[in-house]
Design an enzyme around this catalytic site. Structure first.
Site, PDB file in Angstrom:
ATOM      1  N   TYR A  46      71.334 -14.757  81.477  1.00  0.00           N
ATOM      2  CA  TYR A  46      72.075 -14.929  80.223  1.00  0.00           C
ATOM      3  C   TYR A  46      72.610 -16.354  80.126  1.00  0.00           C
ATOM      4  O   TYR A  46      72.447 -17.028  79.106  1.00  0.00           O
ATOM      5  CB  TYR A  46      73.225 -13.919  80.161  1.00  0.00           C
ATOM      6  CG  TYR A  46      74.164 -14.144  78.995  1.00  0.00           C
ATOM      7  CD1 TYR A  46      73.738 -13.912  77.688  1.00  0.00           C
ATOM      8  CD2 TYR A  46      75.455 -14.608  79.200  1.00  0.00           C
ATOM      9  CE1 TYR A  46      74.594 -14.131  76.612  1.00  0.00           C
ATOM     10  CE2 TYR A  46      76.317 -14.826  78.137  1.00  0.00           C
ATOM     11  CZ  TYR A  46      75.874 -14.585  76.849  1.00  0.00           C
ATOM     12  OH  TYR A  46      76.715 -14.813  75.785  1.00  0.00           O
ATOM     13  N   SER A  81      78.067 -20.245  75.586  1.00  0.00           N
ATOM     14  CA  SER A  81      78.912 -19.351  76.388  1.00  0.00           C
ATOM     15  C   SER A  81      79.557 -20.092  77.550  1.00  0.00           C
ATOM     16  O   SER A  81      78.970 -21.038  78.106  1.00  0.00           O
ATOM     17  CB  SER A  81      78.059 -18.202  76.931  1.00  0.00           C
ATOM     18  OG  SER A  81      78.748 -17.466  77.919  1.00  0.00           O
TER      19      SER A  81
END
Length: 337
Positions: free
Chosen positions: A155, A130
Site C-alpha cells: 500500500y 499517505s
C-alpha cells in the site's frame, strides 16, 4: 467550477463532496462501490450527500477508475476544471493478503486519472497519498523533506508510486499536481476497517479489542473536518513551479515542474492506549484488551510536520481528540441504533 471527486462513496470522498456543495461548486462523484467493506455504508454516504440543500449540483456515476475506456469517456463528456482523486484500495494489512488489488486500483487507476487530466486540460489534480510512505523512517516528526524510499507495505509503495507518476506528468505535460499525505483520518462515516470504528463497535458490544504492538503505537489521529478543509484549500491553491529548485540539492517536496507534496495531519501524535481511553470515556464502557505484537507492514509511530501546508494554503487543524471522538461515537450510535 466543476470538480471530479473520485471515491465519492468513501469516507473522505463523501465529506469532501458535501463540503464542496456548501460552496455551491458542481461535483461529479465516481466510485466502484466495491465490497472491501459493507456497501450499505457507502450507499448511506451517498444518500447523505444527496440530502444536502445543494444536491442538485451533485452527480454520482458508478465507475471503476481502473476502467480505462470508461474513464476516458468521463473526462471527454464532463470537462472538469479540477480533480480531487481519493479513490484507492485502502488498508495496509489487506495489501499483504491481496496485492493485485492495489496495483489495479492504485497504479492503473491513478494512471487513468493522470491521462484524463493531461488530455482534457484539468487545471489542478489533488490526490491522496499517505503517511505510510515514510515506512522505515524513524525521524520525528515526519517531514516532506525526509527520504521516503523505504516503504514497508505494498500500500505504501503504491502511494509513493503515485507521487512519482504525478511528478512525471507535471514535468512532461505541465500538469499541476499536489499530493496530500494523510495521517490516520477519523470521524463520522469512517471506515469499518479503521481502529476508531473497530474499537467503538467491539467496546459497545462487550467484545475484546485487538491492541497491536502491545499498545505502544502512536498515531497522528486527524479529524475529518480538518482534513477536508485542507483538501479543498489545497485544490484552490494550484501547484506552482519552484524556480529555486536545485538538482544538486533537490527538495523532495517540490520541483521545477508544477508539482508539490504536503503532509496533512493534526501534528499531535496520540498514544494508542490514550486513544482507546478516549473512546471508553465517550461510550461510558471499559474495553477488554487483547494485547498483540506488531503486525507486518505496520509502523510504530506517525507524526506529521504540516508547516508547509499551513504556510502555503492556510491549513489549520482545530478539532481536539475529545471532541472528534465524541462526534464519531455519537454518529456511530445513531447510525447503528
Amino acid at each position: 467550477m466543476k470538480i471530479l471527486v473520485t471515491g465519492a462513496a468513501g469516507f473522505i470522498g463523501a465529506h469532501t463532496a458535501r463540503q464542496l456543495l456548501d460552496f455551491e461548486i458542481e461535483v461529479v462523484g465516481i466510485d466502484n462501490i466495491n465490497d472491501y467493506y459493507a456497501t450499505s455504508l457507502k450507499y448511506a454516504r451517498l444518500d447523505w450527500i444527496n440530502e444536502h440543500a445543494n444536491s442538485n449540483l451533485f452527480t454520482f456515476i458508478k465507475m471503476d477508475i481502473a476502467d480505462r475506456v470508461a474513464m476516458e469517456a468521463l473526462f471527454i463528456e464532463q470537462k472538469f476544471d479540477r480533480v480531487i482523486h481519493l479513490a484507492a484500495q485502502a488498508g495496509v494489512r489487506y495489501s499483504i493478503e491481496n496485492p493485485h488489488a492495489y496495483v489495479d486500483a492504485n497504479i492503473m487507476g491513478f494512471m487513468n486519472v493522470l491521462e484524463g487530466c493531461r488530455h482534457y486540460k484539468v487545471e489542478h489534480l489533488v490526490y491522496a497519498s499517505s503517511s505510510s510512505v515514510y515506512g522505515a523512517n524513524e525521524s520525528m516528526p515526519f517531514s516532506v523533506d525526509d527520504n521516503v524510499d523505504h516503504p514497508v507495505s505494498l500500500y505504501a509503495a503504491s502511494k509513493k508510486a503515485n507521487e512519482l507518476m504525478a511528478h512525471t506528468y507535471s514535468h512532461l505535460y505541465n500538469l499541476p499536481t499536489t499530493g496530500l499525505r494523510f495521517f490516520t483520518v477519523y470521524g463520522p462515516w469512517g471506515r469499518p476497517d479503521m481502529a476508531p470504528f473497530k474499537f467503538t463497535k467491539a467496546i459497545s458490544e462487550g467484545a475484546p479489542i485487538d491492541v497491536y504492538n502491545f499498545g505502544n503505537h502512536r498515531r497522528d489521529f486527524t479529524y475529518i473536518d480538518d482534513i477536508v478543509q485542507g483538501v479543498i484549500k489545497t485544490t484552490m491553491h494550484v501547484a506552482q513551479r519552484n524556480e529555486n529548485w536545485d538538482g544538486k540539492t533537490p527538495s523532495p517536496s517540490s520541483s521545477k515542474a508544477p508539482w508539490k507534496v504536503y503532509n496533512i495531519g493534526a501534528q499531535t501524535p496520540v498514544h494508542l492506549l490514550t486513544f482507546i481511553e478516549t473512546i471508553e470515556k465517550a461510550l461510558g464502557k471499559t474495553a477488554t484488551k487483547n494485547m498483540l505484537p506488531m503486525q507486518p507492514g505496520d509502523v510504530e509511530a506517525t507524526f506529521a510536520n504540516v508547516e508547509s501546508l499551513v504556510n502555503d494554503v492556510g491549513y489549520k487543524p482545530s478539532v481536539s481528540l475529545d471532541e472528534g471522538i465524541k462526534n464519531f461515537v455519537d454518529w456511530y450510535q445513531a447510525f447503528y441504533k
